[in-house]
Write a protein that holds these residues in place. Structure first.
Motif, short mmCIF file in Angstrom:
data_model
loop_
_atom_site.label_atom_id
_atom_site.label_comp_id
_atom_site.label_asym_id
_atom_site.label_seq_id
_atom_site.Cartn_x
_atom_site.Cartn_y
_atom_site.Cartn_z
N ASP A 2 0.85 -1.19 0.00
CA ASP A 2 0.00 0.00 0.00
C ASP A 2 0.89 1.24 0.00
O ASP A 2 1.63 1.49 0.95
CB ASP A 2 -0.90 -0.01 1.23
CG ASP A 2 -1.91 1.14 1.23
OD1 ASP A 2 -1.94 1.88 0.22
OD2 ASP A 2 -2.64 1.29 2.22
N GLU A 58 -0.30 4.31 -0.42
CA GLU A 58 -1.08 5.49 -0.05
C GLU A 58 -0.39 6.22 1.11
O GLU A 58 -0.13 5.65 2.17
CB GLU A 58 -2.50 5.09 0.37
CG GLU A 58 -3.47 6.26 0.46
CD GLU A 58 -3.75 6.87 -0.91
OE1 GLU A 58 -3.86 8.11 -0.96
OE2 GLU A 58 -3.84 6.12 -1.89
N GLY A 59 -0.06 7.47 0.92
CA GLY A 59 0.58 8.25 1.97
C GLY A 59 2.07 8.05 2.10
O GLY A 59 2.72 8.68 2.95
N VAL A 60 2.66 7.17 1.26
CA VAL A 60 4.10 6.92 1.33
C VAL A 60 4.85 8.13 0.78
O VAL A 60 4.51 8.69 -0.27
CB VAL A 60 4.48 5.66 0.53
CG1 VAL A 60 6.00 5.51 0.44
CG2 VAL A 60 3.86 4.43 1.17
N THR A 61 5.88 8.57 1.50
CA THR A 61 6.71 9.69 1.06
C THR A 61 7.87 9.16 0.23
O THR A 61 8.59 8.26 0.67
CB THR A 61 7.24 10.48 2.26
OG1 THR A 61 6.14 10.97 3.02
CG2 THR A 61 8.09 11.65 1.79
N GLU A 73 3.91 10.92 -6.21
CA GLU A 73 2.81 11.88 -6.36
C GLU A 73 2.73 12.40 -7.79
O GLU A 73 1.65 12.49 -8.38
CB GLU A 73 3.02 13.03 -5.38
CG GLU A 73 1.98 14.13 -5.45
CD GLU A 73 2.31 15.29 -4.53
OE1 GLU A 73 2.21 16.45 -4.98
OE2 GLU A 73 2.70 15.04 -3.36
N ARG A 105 1.47 9.62 -10.23
CA ARG A 105 0.03 9.36 -10.11
C ARG A 105 -0.76 10.42 -10.86
O ARG A 105 -1.77 10.11 -11.51
CB ARG A 105 -0.38 9.32 -8.63
CG ARG A 105 0.21 8.17 -7.87
CD ARG A 105 -0.27 8.10 -6.44
NE ARG A 105 -1.59 7.53 -6.36
CZ ARG A 105 -2.09 7.00 -5.24
NH1 ARG A 105 -1.37 6.98 -4.13
NH2 ARG A 105 -3.29 6.50 -5.23
#
Length: 299
Positions: A88, A90-93, A147, A150
């Motif tokens: 996952d 999501e939210g990974v930097t 980011e 995406r």
């Protein structure tokens, strides 16, 4: 998820074919999140000569020759695979995209030799200003690579129309980009062209996408399809992340990779030459069945 995959290809000829030589790339690799438990390839008529090898990218390649008159050629590949859920993200930097691009350009990343084949031009993809300018809207200075990717993936989904009649396997990336139309192969090529124009390694992935029928309707046998998407190298912390621009998503356990390469020319499922045959008709059927729905076999 565990699947049974059946991919059938049939050529019917109006006149006898006296000899044919073919290469098949339909055996799923075991790599990353995918494990291929079994694979069977049935060819009719039975080839007089056949061999199996691994190509430069680790794909399984079957080659065969038929040296007898035939008016039909059928190739059925049946595989059992399991696909683990992707991490996952999501939210990974992630690192800024320019840090990754500079590391590749300066050969400062430890696995640079593995990345290099996917960072430059390939037979079907040529980097250029048109792709660089299009990608630049998403890849602004200091933006994290995940980011930015995406957003670019979403923009291709939004700006380009899926149209199966607009292109064919011979359509160039530049033509599809100009028309803003195409199919999954075209969208994958365009996304790769944009990423490589930014000096980011990106590879072409071919495989299957499990389709889920509407609620209350049965799953149609043979209604699944061959598919294509893109894997982007997002830096040593995260590695490769798979993006599907046709469906505006990061790939999940419904995406089942079979082969990877620089572009479609490296992963053509079936190609070859034949002598004779006259007119020919091609039919293809693909079925991706969760194992619970599969019919038991003897292997």
């Amino acid at each position: 998820m565990e699947y049974k995959i059946t991919h059938s290809t049939t050529y019917d000829y109006s006149q006898p074919v006296s000899v044919c030589h073919n290469v098949v790339m339909l055996s799923p690799q075991t790599f990353g999140l995918v494990t291929c438990h079994s694979h069977r390839l049935i060819i009719r008529p039975t080839p007089s000569i056949s061999s199996t090898r691994l190509d430069f990218f680790g794909n399984v390649v079957h080659a065969f020759s038929i040296e007898e008159n035939h008016r039909q050629l059928s190739i059925t590949a049946t595989s059992r695979v399991s696909v683990s859920p992707a991490t996952d993200v999501e939210g990974v930097t992630t690192s800024p995209w320019k840090v990754v691009a500079d590391g590749v350009a300066q050969q400062a990343i430890g696995d640079w030799l593995d990345l290099a084949p996917f960072a430059y031009d390939s037979p079907r993809i040529r980097c250029g200003n048109r792709y660089l300018e299009y990608a630049a809207e998403s890849f602004v200075k200091d933006r994290p690579i995940l980011e930015a990717a995406r957003e670019l993936n979403h923009r291709i989904f939004t700006d380009f129309k899926y149209d199966k009649d607009a292109t064919d396997v011979h359509t160039t990336t530049a033509e599809a980009f100009r028309m803003r139309k195409g199919v999954c192969q075209d969208f994958a090529h365009i996304l790769i062209a944009c990423l490589r124009s930014l000096a980011l390694p990106a590879r072409y992935v071919s495989g299957y996408l499990r389709t889920i029928p509407p609620v209350g309707r049965p799953r149609f046998i043979g209604a699944d399809q061959s598919h294509a998407w893109v894997a982007l190298y997002c830096g040593p912390e995260l590695g490769w992340v798979d993006f599907d621009p046709t469906n505006d998503c990061i790939c999940s356990a419904d995406h089942i990779p079979v082969a990877l390469g620089r572009d479609y020319s490296d992963v053509v499922p079936l190609k070859g030459v034949f002598l004779g045959g006259g007119e020919h008709r091609l039919s293809v059927s693909v079925d991706v069945a969760p194992q619970a729905d599969s019919i038991p076999t003897d292997y």
